[in-house]
Scaffold this motif. Structure first.
Motif, PDB file in Angstrom:
ATOM      1  N   LEU A  22       5.219  -3.097   0.474  1.00 43.58           N
ATOM      2  CA  LEU A  22       4.339  -3.886  -0.389  1.00 43.58           C
ATOM      3  C   LEU A  22       4.589  -3.553  -1.855  1.00 43.58           C
ATOM      4  O   LEU A  22       4.910  -2.418  -2.198  1.00 43.58           O
ATOM      5  N   ASN A  23       4.420  -4.539  -2.698  1.00 41.19           N
ATOM      6  CA  ASN A  23       4.613  -4.370  -4.134  1.00 41.19           C
ATOM      7  C   ASN A  23       3.293  -3.948  -4.782  1.00 41.19           C
ATOM      8  O   ASN A  23       2.648  -4.729  -5.486  1.00 41.19           O
ATOM      9  N   ILE A  24       2.905  -2.705  -4.483  1.00 40.81           N
ATOM     10  CA  ILE A  24       1.672  -2.144  -5.031  1.00 40.81           C
ATOM     11  C   ILE A  24       1.936  -0.710  -5.472  1.00 40.81           C
ATOM     12  O   ILE A  24       2.986  -0.140  -5.155  1.00 40.81           O
ATOM     13  N   GLU A  25       0.989  -0.130  -6.177  1.00 37.05           N
ATOM     14  CA  GLU A  25       1.118   1.240  -6.660  1.00 37.05           C
ATOM     15  C   GLU A  25       1.137   2.235  -5.500  1.00 37.05           C
ATOM     16  O   GLU A  25       0.578   1.967  -4.430  1.00 37.05           O
ATOM     17  N   ASP A  26       1.756   3.386  -5.731  1.00 40.60           N
ATOM     18  CA  ASP A  26       1.859   4.409  -4.693  1.00 40.60           C
ATOM     19  C   ASP A  26       0.496   4.874  -4.193  1.00 40.60           C
ATOM     20  O   ASP A  26       0.306   5.079  -2.990  1.00 40.60           O
ATOM     21  N   HIS A  27      -0.452   5.046  -5.107  1.00 40.71           N
ATOM     22  CA  HIS A  27      -1.769   5.498  -4.670  1.00 40.71           C
ATOM     23  C   HIS A  27      -2.448   4.449  -3.785  1.00 40.71           C
ATOM     24  O   HIS A  27      -3.208   4.783  -2.876  1.00 40.71           O
ATOM     25  N   GLU A  28      -2.152   3.180  -4.032  1.00 39.51           N
ATOM     26  CA  GLU A  28      -2.693   2.115  -3.185  1.00 39.51           C
ATOM     27  C   GLU A  28      -2.034   2.137  -1.803  1.00 39.51           C
ATOM     28  O   GLU A  28      -2.710   1.936  -0.785  1.00 39.51           O
ATOM     29  N   LYS A  29      -0.741   2.389  -1.779  1.00 40.26           N
ATOM     30  CA  LYS A  29      -0.033   2.514  -0.498  1.00 40.26           C
ATOM     31  C   LYS A  29      -0.604   3.673   0.306  1.00 40.26           C
ATOM     32  O   LYS A  29      -0.851   3.546   1.515  1.00 40.26           O
ATOM     33  N   ASN A  30      -0.811   4.802  -0.351  1.00 46.55           N
ATOM     34  CA  ASN A  30      -1.369   5.963   0.340  1.00 46.55           C
ATOM     35  C   ASN A  30      -2.761   5.671   0.886  1.00 46.55           C
ATOM     36  O   ASN A  30      -3.099   6.088   2.002  1.00 46.55           O
ATOM     37  N   HIS A  31      -3.543   4.963   0.106  1.00 50.39           N
ATOM     38  CA  HIS A  31      -4.887   4.591   0.553  1.00 50.39           C
ATOM     39  C   HIS A  31      -4.817   3.659   1.768  1.00 50.39           C
ATOM     40  O   HIS A  31      -5.558   3.843   2.752  1.00 50.39           O
ATOM     41  N   LEU A  32      -3.936   2.682   1.723  1.00 43.07           N
ATOM     42  CA  LEU A  32      -3.776   1.769   2.861  1.00 43.07           C
ATOM     43  C   LEU A  32      -3.297   2.503   4.107  1.00 43.07           C
ATOM     44  O   LEU A  32      -3.750   2.220   5.223  1.00 43.07           O
ATOM     45  N   LYS A  33      -2.390   3.452   3.932  1.00 39.35           N
ATOM     46  CA  LYS A  33      -1.907   4.238   5.079  1.00 39.35           C
ATOM     47  C   LYS A  33      -3.049   5.035   5.696  1.00 39.35           C
ATOM     48  O   LYS A  33      -3.173   5.116   6.921  1.00 39.35           O
ATOM     49  N   SER A  34      -3.875   5.599   4.854  1.00 46.38           N
ATOM     50  CA  SER A  34      -5.025   6.359   5.336  1.00 46.38           C
ATOM     51  C   SER A  34      -6.001   5.456   6.090  1.00 46.38           C
ATOM     52  O   SER A  34      -6.509   5.818   7.157  1.00 46.38           O
ATOM     53  N   LEU A  35      -6.238   4.264   5.543  1.00 46.70           N
ATOM     54  CA  LEU A  35      -7.130   3.311   6.211  1.00 46.70           C
ATOM     55  C   LEU A  35      -6.556   2.861   7.550  1.00 46.70           C
ATOM     56  O   LEU A  35      -7.287   2.750   8.543  1.00 46.70           O
ATOM     57  N   ALA A  36      -5.252   2.602   7.585  1.00 43.88           N
ATOM     58  CA  ALA A  36      -4.608   2.163   8.822  1.00 43.88           C
ATOM     59  C   ALA A  36      -4.696   3.260   9.886  1.00 43.88           C
ATOM     60  O   ALA A  36      -5.031   2.984  11.043  1.00 43.88           O
ATOM     61  N   GLU A  37      -4.416   4.484   9.489  1.00 43.17           N
ATOM     62  CA  GLU A  37      -4.495   5.606  10.431  1.00 43.17           C
ATOM     63  C   GLU A  37      -5.924   5.757  10.966  1.00 43.17           C
ATOM     64  O   GLU A  37      -6.133   5.937  12.169  1.00 43.17           O
ATOM     65  N   SER A  38      -6.891   5.663  10.084  1.00 43.54           N
ATOM     66  CA  SER A  38      -8.290   5.770  10.483  1.00 43.54           C
ATOM     67  C   SER A  38      -8.677   4.637  11.442  1.00 43.54           C
ATOM     68  O   SER A  38      -9.365   4.863  12.446  1.00 43.54           O
ATOM     69  N   HIS A  39      -8.228   3.448  11.144  1.00 42.18           N
ATOM     70  CA  HIS A  39      -8.550   2.289  11.986  1.00 42.18           C
ATOM     71  C   HIS A  39      -7.943   2.465  13.383  1.00 42.18           C
ATOM     72  O   HIS A  39      -8.608   2.222  14.399  1.00 42.18           O
ATOM     73  N   ILE A  40      -6.686   2.882  13.435  1.00 42.61           N
ATOM     74  CA  ILE A  40      -6.031   3.127  14.719  1.00 42.61           C
ATOM     75  C   ILE A  40      -6.795   4.203  15.493  1.00 42.61           C
ATOM     76  O   ILE A  40      -7.048   4.061  16.686  1.00 42.61           O
ATOM     77  N   HIS A  41      -7.167   5.264  14.798  1.00 42.62           N
ATOM     78  CA  HIS A  41      -7.899   6.354  15.445  1.00 42.62           C
ATOM     79  C   HIS A  41      -9.203   5.852  16.053  1.00 42.62           C
ATOM     80  O   HIS A  41      -9.512   6.149  17.209  1.00 42.62           O
ATOM     81  N   HIS A  42      -9.955   5.077  15.295  1.00 45.56           N
ATOM     82  CA  HIS A  42     -11.227   4.580  15.805  1.00 45.56           C
ATOM     83  C   HIS A  42     -11.045   3.644  17.002  1.00 45.56           C
ATOM     84  O   HIS A  42     -11.838   3.680  17.950  1.00 45.56           O
ATOM     85  N   VAL A  43     -10.004   2.841  16.980  1.00 46.09           N
ATOM     86  CA  VAL A  43      -9.742   1.943  18.103  1.00 46.09           C
ATOM     87  C   VAL A  43      -9.373   2.753  19.345  1.00 46.09           C
ATOM     88  O   VAL A  43      -9.839   2.457  20.459  1.00 46.09           O
TER      89      VAL A  43
END
Length: 108
Positions: A22-43
């Motif tokens: 994605l064409n976004i800032e690194d901190h945004e990528k890190n935040h999205l990765k954290s959200l994705a990991e959390s979402h997978i974990h909850h599922v």
């Protein structure tokens, strides 16, 4: 990435790679990765809990909170027919949704 009891069988590298594209800032990528990991974990946790009775849910959660991966797997193998399949199916479904969403966003 946090080491979860199912980490050896659920690989989220494909999600990380798509987020990195994605064409976004690194901190945004890190935040999205954290959200994705959390979402997978909850599922995954929801999928496991939906297969257990009330008392088994309490036991599972105590092992999960203690981060005792060995006890978790012994417990799940004793209580569920196909613990690995349950986890893999849940993770695969949410990973597919996440990848679709990321790819759709990237193509905008």
């Amino acid at each position: 990435m946090i080491k979860h009891f199912y980490s050896y069988q659920v690989d989220i590298a494909s999600v990380d790679i798509e987020i990195d594209s994605l064409n976004i800032e690194d901190h945004e990528k890190n935040h999205l990765k954290s959200l994705a990991e959390s979402h997978i974990h909850h599922v995954v946790i929801d999928a496991v809990l939906s297969e257990l009775d009330t008392e088994d849910k309490k036991t599972f959660m105590s092992y999960l909170n203690a981060k005792d991966h060995e006890k978790i797997w012994k417990f799940l193998h004793a209580r569920l027919k196909n613990a690995e399949d349950t986890i893999e199916k849940a993770a695969a479904g949410i990973k597919k949704e996440l990848l679709t969403d990321i790819r759709n966003e990237r193509s905008k």
